[in-house]
Design a protein around this motif. Sequence first.
Motif, PDB file in Angstrom:
ATOM      1  N   CYS A  10      41.975   7.559   4.970  1.00  0.00           N
ATOM      2  CA  CYS A  10      40.738   7.924   4.261  1.00  0.00           C
ATOM      3  C   CYS A  10      40.714   7.270   2.891  1.00  0.00           C
ATOM      4  O   CYS A  10      41.644   7.448   2.100  1.00  0.00           O
ATOM      5  CB  CYS A  10      40.650   9.423   4.019  1.00  0.00           C
ATOM      6  N   TYR A  11      39.690   6.526   2.619  1.00  0.00           N
ATOM      7  CA  TYR A  11      39.513   5.954   1.294  1.00  0.00           C
ATOM      8  C   TYR A  11      38.093   6.264   0.847  1.00  0.00           C
ATOM      9  O   TYR A  11      37.153   5.743   1.419  1.00  0.00           O
ATOM     10  CB  TYR A  11      39.776   4.447   1.345  1.00  0.00           C
ATOM     11  N   ASN A  12      37.980   7.132  -0.123  1.00  0.00           N
ATOM     12  CA  ASN A  12      36.676   7.588  -0.623  1.00  0.00           C
ATOM     13  C   ASN A  12      35.773   8.067   0.518  1.00  0.00           C
ATOM     14  O   ASN A  12      34.694   7.561   0.738  1.00  0.00           O
ATOM     15  CB  ASN A  12      35.975   6.461  -1.398  1.00  0.00           C
ATOM     16  N   GLU A  14      34.815  11.409   0.960  1.00  0.00           N
ATOM     17  CA  GLU A  14      34.484  12.834   0.753  1.00  0.00           C
ATOM     18  C   GLU A  14      33.259  13.263   1.547  1.00  0.00           C
ATOM     19  O   GLU A  14      33.134  14.402   1.942  1.00  0.00           O
ATOM     20  CB  GLU A  14      34.303  13.161  -0.733  1.00  0.00           C
ATOM     21  N   ASP A  42      45.353   9.842   2.368  1.00  0.00           N
ATOM     22  CA  ASP A  42      44.421   9.509   1.299  1.00  0.00           C
ATOM     23  C   ASP A  42      44.920   8.235   0.617  1.00  0.00           C
ATOM     24  O   ASP A  42      45.954   8.217  -0.030  1.00  0.00           O
ATOM     25  CB  ASP A  42      44.364  10.672   0.300  1.00  0.00           C
ATOM     26  N   SER A  45      42.099   7.412  -3.073  1.00  0.00           N
ATOM     27  CA  SER A  45      40.655   7.570  -3.273  1.00  0.00           C
ATOM     28  C   SER A  45      40.346   7.977  -4.709  1.00  0.00           C
ATOM     29  O   SER A  45      41.144   8.654  -5.359  1.00  0.00           O
ATOM     30  CB  SER A  45      40.097   8.645  -2.350  1.00  0.00           C
ATOM     31  N   THR A  49      38.083  13.096  -2.153  1.00  0.00           N
ATOM     32  CA  THR A  49      38.773  13.134  -0.857  1.00  0.00           C
ATOM     33  C   THR A  49      40.014  14.024  -0.890  1.00  0.00           C
ATOM     34  O   THR A  49      40.200  14.888  -0.036  1.00  0.00           O
ATOM     35  CB  THR A  49      39.161  11.703  -0.439  1.00  0.00           C
ATOM     36  N   LEU A  50      40.849  13.835  -1.915  1.00  0.00           N
ATOM     37  CA  LEU A  50      42.111  14.579  -1.988  1.00  0.00           C
ATOM     38  C   LEU A  50      41.840  16.077  -2.128  1.00  0.00           C
ATOM     39  O   LEU A  50      42.531  16.907  -1.517  1.00  0.00           O
ATOM     40  CB  LEU A  50      42.956  14.070  -3.161  1.00  0.00           C
ATOM     41  N   LEU A  53      41.062  17.411   1.193  1.00  0.00           N
ATOM     42  CA  LEU A  53      42.260  17.474   2.029  1.00  0.00           C
ATOM     43  C   LEU A  53      43.113  18.681   1.650  1.00  0.00           C
ATOM     44  O   LEU A  53      43.648  19.375   2.518  1.00  0.00           O
ATOM     45  CB  LEU A  53      43.066  16.176   1.894  1.00  0.00           C
ATOM     46  N   TYR A  65      48.616  16.174   5.076  1.00  0.00           N
ATOM     47  CA  TYR A  65      48.080  14.994   4.413  1.00  0.00           C
ATOM     48  C   TYR A  65      49.121  14.327   3.529  1.00  0.00           C
ATOM     49  O   TYR A  65      50.095  14.959   3.102  1.00  0.00           O
ATOM     50  CB  TYR A  65      46.826  15.341   3.588  1.00  0.00           C
ATOM     51  N   SER A  67      49.105  11.573   0.151  1.00  0.00           N
ATOM     52  CA  SER A  67      48.194  10.918  -0.781  1.00  0.00           C
ATOM     53  C   SER A  67      48.936   9.808  -1.507  1.00  0.00           C
ATOM     54  O   SER A  67      50.015  10.029  -2.061  1.00  0.00           O
ATOM     55  CB  SER A  67      47.665  11.959  -1.765  1.00  0.00           C
TER      56      SER A  67
END
Length: 318
Positions: A10-12, A14, A42, A45, A49-50, A53, A65, A67
């Motif tokens: 996941c990158y940006n 949200e 993550d 991001s 996002t974080l 998560l 997750y 990060s």
Amino acid sequence: MPVISAVVPCYNEEESLPLFYAEICRVAREAGRFELELVFVDDGSSDGTLRILRQLAQSDVRVRYLSFSRNFGKESAMLAGLRAATGDYVALLDADLQDPPALLPEMLDILEDEQSEYDIVATRRADRKGEPPVRSFFARAFYRLINRISDTEIVDGARDFRLMRRRVVDCILELPEYNRFSKGIFSWVGFKTHWISYENRPRAAGNTKWSFWKLLLYSVDGIVAFSTRPLAIASLMGILMCLIAFLSLIFIIVRTLIWGDPVAGWPSMICVIVLIGGLQLFCIGILGQYLSKTYLETKRRPAYLIRETEEAAKRCGK
Ligand code: UDP
Ligand code: MG
């Protein structure tokens, strides 16, 4: 019940994450034939996002997750996720629902069918609809080129979305390279693969993270990682140029002996010098690509750095 680990870089994301989470949970609930482990990565991001998560991990024990300390790219995120996954089967999915989780039960059926003995179910797009024509053109050209010069088959239109048996994942993780081109790695490890194709669909929310430039650089990475043919082409070009020069030399000597030597043609000479200079720089450039990749491999830097995981967060009571 078998456990499927879903690895999601996941990158940006949200905006798409809540949609993705709801969808994959629905699919798992309705199928009822497998347990789910969600491994979100993550990739540094800069949006919420974080935060999302963290919330998901607190409310759902199946959610884990990792990060990263910054954006390391999707390849690194997939690697981290595959390392963290513990399930009997591991699925790789994008967070934007372009890889529909609804296909998971069907993919699991294919792997669990004892007669067929497949180890991987991979997906490819049926067409390139909805893609800018320029991008389709370059994508096709790239696949043609790399399949011609590489011994590893890179399937045109293959997505990263796939379901793999544990043993396949273990093999993938045994490849220690730093410059990771997954499309090549997945095919290099082999195993019996079943392909299913589906129509390309638009993102659920948010924007694509790949610019044309990023894709171009990624394709060079792919070629350097899975073929040494460009180096051979460089030498071949050198030999060809020598041959041409040698023949021209003989031609000029013979012509001078027969007709004398009028001084002419310096513009054409400049053209030839520039051409040869250009070819030389081009070949040095090819060499440089391989050298720089070798340099990066020998540094043995980690492919990513982890800033936070859900385990650590739980331990400090976050
Ligand atoms: N992604 C990532 N790191 C990056 C770029 C992308 O983890 O540096 C993730 C992104 O969050 C998404 C997946 O990789 O889950 C695919 O990216 P995207 O949908 O932007 O690519 P596209 O589908 O347009 O090829
Ligand atoms: Mg996408």
